[in-house]
Design a protein around this motif. Structure first.
Motif, PDB file in Angstrom:
ATOM      1  N   THR A  20      -7.939   8.293  10.316  1.00  0.00           N
ATOM      2  CA  THR A  20      -9.375   8.584  10.329  1.00  0.00           C
ATOM      3  C   THR A  20      -9.722   9.891  11.021  1.00  0.00           C
ATOM      4  O   THR A  20     -10.496  10.701  10.517  1.00  0.00           O
ATOM      5  N   HIS A  21      -9.158  10.108  12.190  1.00  0.00           N
ATOM      6  CA  HIS A  21      -9.520  11.241  13.030  1.00  0.00           C
ATOM      7  C   HIS A  21      -8.907  12.561  12.559  1.00  0.00           C
ATOM      8  O   HIS A  21      -9.175  13.613  13.136  1.00  0.00           O
ATOM      9  N   TYR A  22      -8.094  12.493  11.491  1.00  0.00           N
ATOM     10  CA  TYR A  22      -7.539  13.699  10.879  1.00  0.00           C
ATOM     11  C   TYR A  22      -7.938  13.799   9.400  1.00  0.00           C
ATOM     12  O   TYR A  22      -7.249  14.447   8.615  1.00  0.00           O
ATOM     13  N   LEU A  23      -9.009  13.167   9.037  1.00  0.00           N
ATOM     14  CA  LEU A  23      -9.363  13.051   7.613  1.00  0.00           C
ATOM     15  C   LEU A  23      -9.404  14.386   6.880  1.00  0.00           C
ATOM     16  O   LEU A  23      -8.816  14.503   5.795  1.00  0.00           O
ATOM     17  N   PRO A  24     -10.054  15.445   7.368  1.00  0.00           N
ATOM     18  CA  PRO A  24     -10.076  16.703   6.610  1.00  0.00           C
ATOM     19  C   PRO A  24      -8.683  17.308   6.422  1.00  0.00           C
ATOM     20  O   PRO A  24      -8.346  17.810   5.347  1.00  0.00           O
ATOM     21  N   GLN A  25      -7.866  17.256   7.478  1.00  0.00           N
ATOM     22  CA  GLN A  25      -6.525  17.811   7.388  1.00  0.00           C
ATOM     23  C   GLN A  25      -5.663  17.010   6.413  1.00  0.00           C
ATOM     24  O   GLN A  25      -4.885  17.566   5.642  1.00  0.00           O
ATOM     25  N   VAL A  26      -5.811  15.682   6.454  1.00  0.00           N
ATOM     26  CA  VAL A  26      -5.064  14.823   5.536  1.00  0.00           C
ATOM     27  C   VAL A  26      -5.485  15.089   4.090  1.00  0.00           C
ATOM     28  O   VAL A  26      -4.646  15.180   3.187  1.00  0.00           O
TER      29      VAL A  26
ATOM     30  N   VAL B 277     -17.736  16.793  19.313  1.00  0.00           N
ATOM     31  CA  VAL B 277     -16.855  17.795  19.909  1.00  0.00           C
ATOM     32  C   VAL B 277     -16.477  18.852  18.864  1.00  0.00           C
ATOM     33  O   VAL B 277     -16.252  18.533  17.695  1.00  0.00           O
ATOM     34  N   ASP B 278     -16.388  20.085  19.288  1.00  0.00           N
ATOM     35  CA  ASP B 278     -15.953  21.171  18.400  1.00  0.00           C
ATOM     36  C   ASP B 278     -14.429  21.179  18.364  1.00  0.00           C
ATOM     37  O   ASP B 278     -13.771  21.866  19.151  1.00  0.00           O
ATOM     38  N   ARG B 279     -13.869  20.433  17.448  1.00  0.00           N
ATOM     39  CA  ARG B 279     -12.414  20.348  17.365  1.00  0.00           C
ATOM     40  C   ARG B 279     -11.798  21.597  16.751  1.00  0.00           C
ATOM     41  O   ARG B 279     -10.592  21.843  16.906  1.00  0.00           O
ATOM     42  N   LEU B 280     -12.586  22.411  16.060  1.00  0.00           N
ATOM     43  CA  LEU B 280     -12.066  23.680  15.552  1.00  0.00           C
ATOM     44  C   LEU B 280     -11.671  24.608  16.694  1.00  0.00           C
ATOM     45  O   LEU B 280     -10.833  25.491  16.530  1.00  0.00           O
ATOM     46  N   SER B 281     -12.270  24.399  17.859  1.00  0.00           N
ATOM     47  CA  SER B 281     -11.966  25.234  19.023  1.00  0.00           C
ATOM     48  C   SER B 281     -10.713  24.763  19.754  1.00  0.00           C
ATOM     49  O   SER B 281     -10.264  25.412  20.696  1.00  0.00           O
ATOM     50  N   GLY B 282     -10.185  23.620  19.349  1.00  0.00           N
ATOM     51  CA  GLY B 282      -9.029  23.044  20.021  1.00  0.00           C
ATOM     52  C   GLY B 282      -9.381  21.940  20.991  1.00  0.00           C
ATOM     53  O   GLY B 282      -8.493  21.295  21.552  1.00  0.00           O
TER      54      GLY B 282
ATOM     55  N   LEU C 137      -6.970  19.530  16.864  1.00  0.00           N
ATOM     56  CA  LEU C 137      -7.151  20.024  15.502  1.00  0.00           C
ATOM     57  C   LEU C 137      -5.989  19.677  14.589  1.00  0.00           C
ATOM     58  O   LEU C 137      -6.188  19.206  13.467  1.00  0.00           O
ATOM     59  N   ARG C 138      -4.772  19.908  15.046  1.00  0.00           N
ATOM     60  CA  ARG C 138      -3.617  19.650  14.181  1.00  0.00           C
ATOM     61  C   ARG C 138      -3.262  18.162  14.169  1.00  0.00           C
ATOM     62  O   ARG C 138      -3.285  17.507  15.216  1.00  0.00           O
ATOM     63  N   PRO C 139      -2.905  17.636  13.006  1.00  0.00           N
ATOM     64  CA  PRO C 139      -2.454  16.238  12.958  1.00  0.00           C
ATOM     65  C   PRO C 139      -1.212  16.035  13.826  1.00  0.00           C
ATOM     66  O   PRO C 139      -0.310  16.874  13.840  1.00  0.00           O
ATOM     67  N   LYS C 140      -1.191  14.936  14.543  1.00  0.00           N
ATOM     68  CA  LYS C 140      -0.031  14.568  15.344  1.00  0.00           C
ATOM     69  C   LYS C 140       0.572  13.300  14.742  1.00  0.00           C
ATOM     70  O   LYS C 140      -0.134  12.313  14.510  1.00  0.00           O
ATOM     71  N   LEU C 141       1.881  13.336  14.490  1.00  0.00           N
ATOM     72  CA  LEU C 141       2.575  12.215  13.850  1.00  0.00           C
ATOM     73  C   LEU C 141       3.645  11.668  14.778  1.00  0.00           C
ATOM     74  O   LEU C 141       4.256  12.405  15.556  1.00  0.00           O
TER      75      LEU C 141
END
Length: 306
Positions: free
Chosen positions: A114-120, A22-27, A36-40
């Motif tokens: 895991t699913h937010y690895l680049p942002q983390v 999936v293209d997550r950069l597109s949202g 795209l944005r980490p959710k906490l």
């Protein structure tokens, strides 16, 4: 991390073994349901990890919403599958790390990142530049992609993965995770390459290394034996094993008769005997009394909002 690597990992998402593309950069959201944005859901001093992580002041646990697994018995299902939480920017995430350090945390404990690895990774690099000195714990399901993990080298000090299943049938049935064992064992070897065997400070707090968790499931001692045998055969004996007795039939476990009960003392004692017979003597055991719902964190966005 916002450059080519960020683009590469999220443009056609393959952060986990599902490789949903999936293209997550597109949202758009991936198979994990993360955007795209980490959710906490919570950022708090956590006192219920292994003693070498929680210490006296607590582990700085940051609980991420969503997950690449679909465990029928997940104790954190409200955030892993229900998706409760608040999206934050990479900048805010780095501030959260620094705030936990200021509050006295022994470490920064990334729970299901895991699913937010680049942002983390980007937030960690930013926090390091701003003075973060604590060890960073990567606390995951073990369902990892080696290519993605390589981008964490030098940013993560302690890996704390699960190794849930050796039986792929169980992995599919209980967690909707095909090829779990193949992915997890490859990930364990990469994690060991990066951080080595455990090293503790004089205060008994872990500074670096690999510690593996295995949750013993009711009625599935053969699965446990196979997991432990792989660890004994393929990893140094100095690697810590946290053999967990806390299984509680939460979430949808009541739909599966064999999962709709806690462990018996005999089952856990058999798992412990197996570990010891294999020479796995470093790490932690649990009391059966740990199998209570009160151990589940209260997810209420504490520490997430400024």
């Amino acid at each position: 991390m916002k450059s080519a690597v960020f683009h590469h990992l999220l443009k056609s998402c393959r952060l986990c073994p599902r490789r949903c593309g999936v293209d997550r950069l597109s949202g758009a959201v991936g198979a994990c349901l993360a955007g795209l944005r980490p959710k906490l859901a919570l950022a708090e001093l956590h006192h219920w990890e292994e003693p070498c992580l929680s210490g006296t002041r607590g582990s700085g646990a940051v609980f991420f919403s969503h997950c690449s697994l679909r465990c029928l018995f997940c104790q954190n299902h409200a955030i892993s599958q229900g998706g409760f939480g608040k999206e934050v920017t990479e900048e805010r995430l780095s501030e959260i790390f620094l705030e936990l350090e200021a509050r006295g945390a022994h470490n920064i404990n990334l729970v299901s990142p895991t699913h937010y690895l680049p942002q983390v990774a980007g937030a960690l690099a930013r926090a390091r530049r701003q003075g973060l000195t604590l060890p960073v714990v990567y606390n995951s399901s073990g369902y990892e992609e080696v290519e993605a993990l390589r981008h964490l080298e030098g940013l993560v000090d302690i890996y704390l993965p699960d190794c849930k299943y050796a039986d792929d049938g169980l992995a599919r049935r209980y967690s909707a995770a095909p090829s779990y064992f193949e992915a997890a064992t490859s990930a364990l070897q990469e994690m060991l390459r990066q951080v080595g065997t455990p090293a503790l400070g004089r205060d008994g707090i872990m500074r670096r290394g690999l510690m593996i968790r295995h949750l013993v499931l009711p009625g599935h001692l053969e699965n446990t034996r196979r997991v432990l045998a792989w660890i004994a055969d393929h990893l140094p004996k100095e690697v810590y094993l946290s053999l967990m007795a806390q299984y509680t039939p939460l979430h949808r476990a009541s739909e599966v008769p064999e999962l709709n009960r806690r462990l018996t003392p005999e089952e856990y004692e058999a798992a412990v005997s197996c570990a010891l017979d294999l020479g796995l003597e470093h790490g932690y055991l649990q009391e059966l009394e740990a199998a209570v719902e009160t151990w589940v964190p209260r997810f209420d966005l504490r520490g997430v909002e400024p």
